[in-house]
Write a protein that holds these residues in place. Structure first.
Motif, PDB file in Angstrom:
ATOM      1  N   GLY A 141       0.835  -1.195   0.000  1.00  0.00           N
ATOM      2  CA  GLY A 141       0.000   0.000   0.000  1.00  0.00           C
ATOM      3  C   GLY A 141       0.871   1.246   0.000  1.00  0.00           C
ATOM      4  O   GLY A 141       2.077   1.184   0.226  1.00  0.00           O
ATOM      5  N   ASP A 142       0.254   2.370  -0.267  1.00  0.00           N
ATOM      6  CA  ASP A 142       0.980   3.628  -0.346  1.00  0.00           C
ATOM      7  C   ASP A 142       0.757   4.465   0.912  1.00  0.00           C
ATOM      8  O   ASP A 142      -0.244   4.317   1.615  1.00  0.00           O
ATOM      9  CB  ASP A 142       0.524   4.436  -1.564  1.00  0.00           C
ATOM     10  N   ALA A 143       1.707   5.351   1.175  1.00  0.00           N
ATOM     11  CA  ALA A 143       1.579   6.325   2.259  1.00  0.00           C
ATOM     12  C   ALA A 143       2.278   7.602   1.815  1.00  0.00           C
ATOM     13  O   ALA A 143       3.221   7.569   1.017  1.00  0.00           O
ATOM     14  CB  ALA A 143       2.180   5.797   3.560  1.00  0.00           C
ATOM     15  N   VAL A 144       1.825   8.729   2.355  1.00  0.00           N
ATOM     16  CA  VAL A 144       2.350  10.035   1.978  1.00  0.00           C
ATOM     17  C   VAL A 144       2.794  10.762   3.238  1.00  0.00           C
ATOM     18  O   VAL A 144       2.089  10.754   4.245  1.00  0.00           O
ATOM     19  CB  VAL A 144       1.285  10.871   1.238  1.00  0.00           C
ATOM     20  N   CYS A 145       3.963  11.399   3.176  1.00  0.00           N
ATOM     21  CA  CYS A 145       4.419  12.199   4.309  1.00  0.00           C
ATOM     22  C   CYS A 145       3.849  13.609   4.208  1.00  0.00           C
ATOM     23  O   CYS A 145       3.311  14.014   3.170  1.00  0.00           O
ATOM     24  CB  CYS A 145       5.943  12.223   4.378  1.00  0.00           C
ATOM     25  N   ARG A 146       3.986  14.366   5.286  1.00  0.00           N
ATOM     26  CA  ARG A 146       3.460  15.733   5.298  1.00  0.00           C
ATOM     27  C   ARG A 146       4.125  16.617   4.255  1.00  0.00           C
ATOM     28  O   ARG A 146       3.538  17.590   3.790  1.00  0.00           O
ATOM     29  CB  ARG A 146       3.626  16.334   6.699  1.00  0.00           C
ATOM     30  N   GLY A 147       5.351  16.247   3.872  1.00  0.00           N
ATOM     31  CA  GLY A 147       6.071  17.021   2.860  1.00  0.00           C
ATOM     32  C   GLY A 147       5.645  16.741   1.440  1.00  0.00           C
ATOM     33  O   GLY A 147       6.160  17.371   0.502  1.00  0.00           O
ATOM     34  N   GLY A 148       4.722  15.788   1.237  1.00  0.00           N
ATOM     35  CA  GLY A 148       4.149  15.564  -0.079  1.00  0.00           C
ATOM     36  C   GLY A 148       4.831  14.522  -0.936  1.00  0.00           C
ATOM     37  O   GLY A 148       4.533  14.403  -2.127  1.00  0.00           O
ATOM     38  N   THR A 149       5.761  13.743  -0.369  1.00  0.00           N
ATOM     39  CA  THR A 149       6.346  12.631  -1.120  1.00  0.00           C
ATOM     40  C   THR A 149       5.749  11.320  -0.617  1.00  0.00           C
ATOM     41  O   THR A 149       5.400  11.193   0.561  1.00  0.00           O
ATOM     42  CB  THR A 149       7.879  12.593  -0.993  1.00  0.00           C
ATOM     43  N   SER A 311      -8.277  20.182   8.075  1.00  0.00           N
ATOM     44  CA  SER A 311      -8.022  19.412   9.300  1.00  0.00           C
ATOM     45  C   SER A 311      -8.062  17.923   9.024  1.00  0.00           C
ATOM     46  O   SER A 311      -7.257  17.155   9.570  1.00  0.00           O
ATOM     47  CB  SER A 311      -9.036  19.784  10.384  1.00  0.00           C
ATOM     48  N   ARG A 312      -8.983  17.500   8.153  1.00  0.00           N
ATOM     49  CA  ARG A 312      -9.072  16.075   7.818  1.00  0.00           C
ATOM     50  C   ARG A 312      -7.813  15.621   7.078  1.00  0.00           C
ATOM     51  O   ARG A 312      -7.231  14.580   7.391  1.00  0.00           O
ATOM     52  CB  ARG A 312     -10.309  15.810   6.970  1.00  0.00           C
ATOM     53  N   LEU A 313      -7.383  16.416   6.111  1.00  0.00           N
ATOM     54  CA  LEU A 313      -6.203  16.042   5.340  1.00  0.00           C
ATOM     55  C   LEU A 313      -4.961  16.040   6.218  1.00  0.00           C
ATOM     56  O   LEU A 313      -4.104  15.153   6.100  1.00  0.00           O
ATOM     57  CB  LEU A 313      -6.027  16.995   4.165  1.00  0.00           C
ATOM     58  N   ALA A 314      -4.852  17.009   7.105  1.00  0.00           N
ATOM     59  CA  ALA A 314      -3.706  17.052   8.019  1.00  0.00           C
ATOM     60  C   ALA A 314      -3.647  15.788   8.873  1.00  0.00           C
ATOM     61  O   ALA A 314      -2.569  15.226   9.095  1.00  0.00           O
ATOM     62  CB  ALA A 314      -3.772  18.293   8.906  1.00  0.00           C
ATOM     63  N   GLY A 315      -4.803  15.339   9.346  1.00  0.00           N
ATOM     64  CA  GLY A 315      -4.844  14.116  10.146  1.00  0.00           C
ATOM     65  C   GLY A 315      -4.426  12.894   9.359  1.00  0.00           C
ATOM     66  O   GLY A 315      -3.689  12.035   9.866  1.00  0.00           O
ATOM     67  N   VAL A 316      -4.889  12.792   8.104  1.00  0.00           N
ATOM     68  CA  VAL A 316      -4.524  11.649   7.255  1.00  0.00           C
ATOM     69  C   VAL A 316      -3.027  11.663   6.964  1.00  0.00           C
ATOM     70  O   VAL A 316      -2.350  10.633   7.041  1.00  0.00           O
ATOM     71  CB  VAL A 316      -5.343  11.669   5.953  1.00  0.00           C
ATOM     72  N   LEU A 317      -2.471  12.827   6.637  1.00  0.00           N
ATOM     73  CA  LEU A 317      -1.044  12.914   6.343  1.00  0.00           C
ATOM     74  C   LEU A 317      -0.194  12.573   7.560  1.00  0.00           C
ATOM     75  O   LEU A 317       0.821  11.876   7.444  1.00  0.00           O
ATOM     76  CB  LEU A 317      -0.704  14.327   5.852  1.00  0.00           C
ATOM     77  N   THR A 318      -0.598  13.050   8.718  1.00  0.00           N
ATOM     78  CA  THR A 318       0.136  12.720   9.939  1.00  0.00           C
ATOM     79  C   THR A 318       0.088  11.231  10.219  1.00  0.00           C
ATOM     80  O   THR A 318       1.093  10.615  10.614  1.00  0.00           O
ATOM     81  CB  THR A 318      -0.446  13.508  11.129  1.00  0.00           C
ATOM     82  N   SER A 319      -1.076  10.609   9.971  1.00  0.00           N
ATOM     83  CA  SER A 319      -1.231   9.176  10.208  1.00  0.00           C
ATOM     84  C   SER A 319      -0.384   8.351   9.239  1.00  0.00           C
ATOM     85  O   SER A 319       0.310   7.404   9.647  1.00  0.00           O
ATOM     86  CB  SER A 319      -2.704   8.788  10.082  1.00  0.00           C
ATOM     87  N   THR A 320      -0.418   8.696   7.960  1.00  0.00           N
ATOM     88  CA  THR A 320       0.343   7.900   6.995  1.00  0.00           C
ATOM     89  C   THR A 320       1.847   8.133   7.145  1.00  0.00           C
ATOM     90  O   THR A 320       2.649   7.221   6.919  1.00  0.00           O
ATOM     91  CB  THR A 320      -0.098   8.189   5.546  1.00  0.00           C
ATOM     92  N   GLU A 321       2.234   9.338   7.548  1.00  0.00           N
ATOM     93  CA  GLU A 321       3.643   9.564   7.837  1.00  0.00           C
ATOM     94  C   GLU A 321       4.098   8.694   9.006  1.00  0.00           C
ATOM     95  O   GLU A 321       5.220   8.171   9.007  1.00  0.00           O
ATOM     96  CB  GLU A 321       3.884  11.044   8.153  1.00  0.00           C
TER      97      GLU A 321
END
Length: 352
Positions: A141-149, A311-321
């Motif tokens: 599966g994929d994951a994305v960091c807060r920096g966008g990579t 806020s939703r996107l920030a939470g998802v990015l923090t979680s996948t990071e």
């Protein structure tokens, strides 16, 4: 040559397999044969659609001889366009997307269907193993960091208990995933501004915004010959990735997140540049940077509604990071992620 025949029992449904393809007709026989070997507990019709992106090696003829329906495009219109043409033409209530350089194990579809039935998820994706080294992870599966990579979780790591737990995810890899058709009705089709690479991450961002989660099913195994079509670390690959990383920021990060994650974005994108330069792909990176900057404003202007969920996107990015950090901590650190977490001051306090 073997032909594609699937035998189901029990309840009826229609499943459409969609394969975007360009040249490399030698990849079609093993892929389509693996589709034909699927064992499932479902009774219904199947179709296999190969969307050919202007191949010049006789691929459409080979695909038809192997039992697939073929949509022939006169030129290479990109992966996203090919995927969308296939989805639009498909008859199935369920859509399977497969890279042309994948082979799926005989119980792959059965495992994914079982999990969809049990969880009512919108899609299901399995464990990808390296085709040549089958104890090595290609991706879970994929994951994305807060920096966008983005990272294919576990890529290059040895398989083991760390990758054996099912989990929810918003990011459906286009490499090998089963979807409910209703997922695309709700989330939309692939972003055709992304010619190739990160089109599935773009789709994952929209899945997160729409709250349409899927499942990672580790028992569903496929084997991936990564980079067989475009080439590993080709200049074109680096150009597309560089451009599309910037377009993800343009499309999904509202001004508040660009400010909040400014340092993480600078770190992630700078480290990507260093990595590209170290692989001898400076020109590809520079071309991608120019492409991304030229298209940034136009894409941002046309996607305002997607940025109303900061806020939703920030939470998802923090979680996948955090998913990335967890795997890196439990295995040998990759150089890119070691430096990202050192410099980006990850809130988990990752030890490197």
């Amino acid at each position: 040559m073997s032909r594609v025949r699937l035998r189901f029992t029990k309840r009826a449904m229609t499943v459409s397999f969609i394969v975007p393809h360009r040249n490399r007709c030698d990849l079609l026989e093993p892929l389509l044969s693996s589709i034909g070997r699927q064992r499932t507990s479902f009774n219904g019709e199947t179709e296999v659609i190969v969307v050919d992106n202007g191949s010049q090696d006789g691929s459409p003829r080979v695909a038809r001889e192997l039992g697939a329906n073929v949509i022939s495009l006169s030129r290479n219109e990109g992966v996203s366009r090919a995927l969308n043409r296939g989805i639009q033409a498909a008859r199935g209530e369920y859509i399977v997307l497969l890279n042309n350089d994948v082979e799926i194990s005989p119980d792959w579809l059965q495992r994914l269907f079982a999990d969809l039935d049990a969880t009512q998820a919108w899609f299901a994706t399995g464990k990808l193993l390296n085709f040549s080294e089958r104890r090595r992870i290609d991706g879970t599966g994929d994951a994305v960091c807060r920096g966008g990579t983005a990272w294919r979780l576990g890529h290059g790591k040895d398989d083991g208990p760390l990758f054996a737990l099912p989990r929810d995810t918003y990011f459906p890899s286009a490499t090998a995933t089963l979807f409910r058709r209703s997922f695309f009705d709700k989330v939309g089709l692939y972003e055709e501004a992304f010619f190739a690479y990160l089109e599935d991450v773009d789709l994952g961002f929209r899945a997160a915004i729409e709250d349409t989660p899927g499942r990672y099913v580790p028992e569903a195994v496929a084997y991936h010959c990564s980079g067989e079509t475009t080439g590993r670390w080709s200049a074109q690959m680096v150009e597309w990735l560089t451009c599309h990383q910037l377009l993800l920021l343009a499309k999904f990060y509202p001004a508040s997140l660009l400010a909040k994650f400014a340092w993480q974005i600078i770190v992630a994108q700078s480290l990507w540049a260093v990595l590209a330069f170290s692989r001898g792909r400076a020109l590809g990176w520079l071309r991608g940077l120019g492409c991304g900057l030229r298209r940034f404003v136009a894409l941002r202007r046309g996607s305002q509604s997607l940025r109303a969920h900061a806020s939703r996107l920030a939470g998802v990015l923090t979680s996948t990071e955090s998913e990335i950090a967890h795997i890196q901590q439990q295995t040998e650190w990759d150089t890119y992620w070691r430096w990202y977490f050192k410099l980006a001051c990850h809130p988990m306090g990752a030890k490197t």
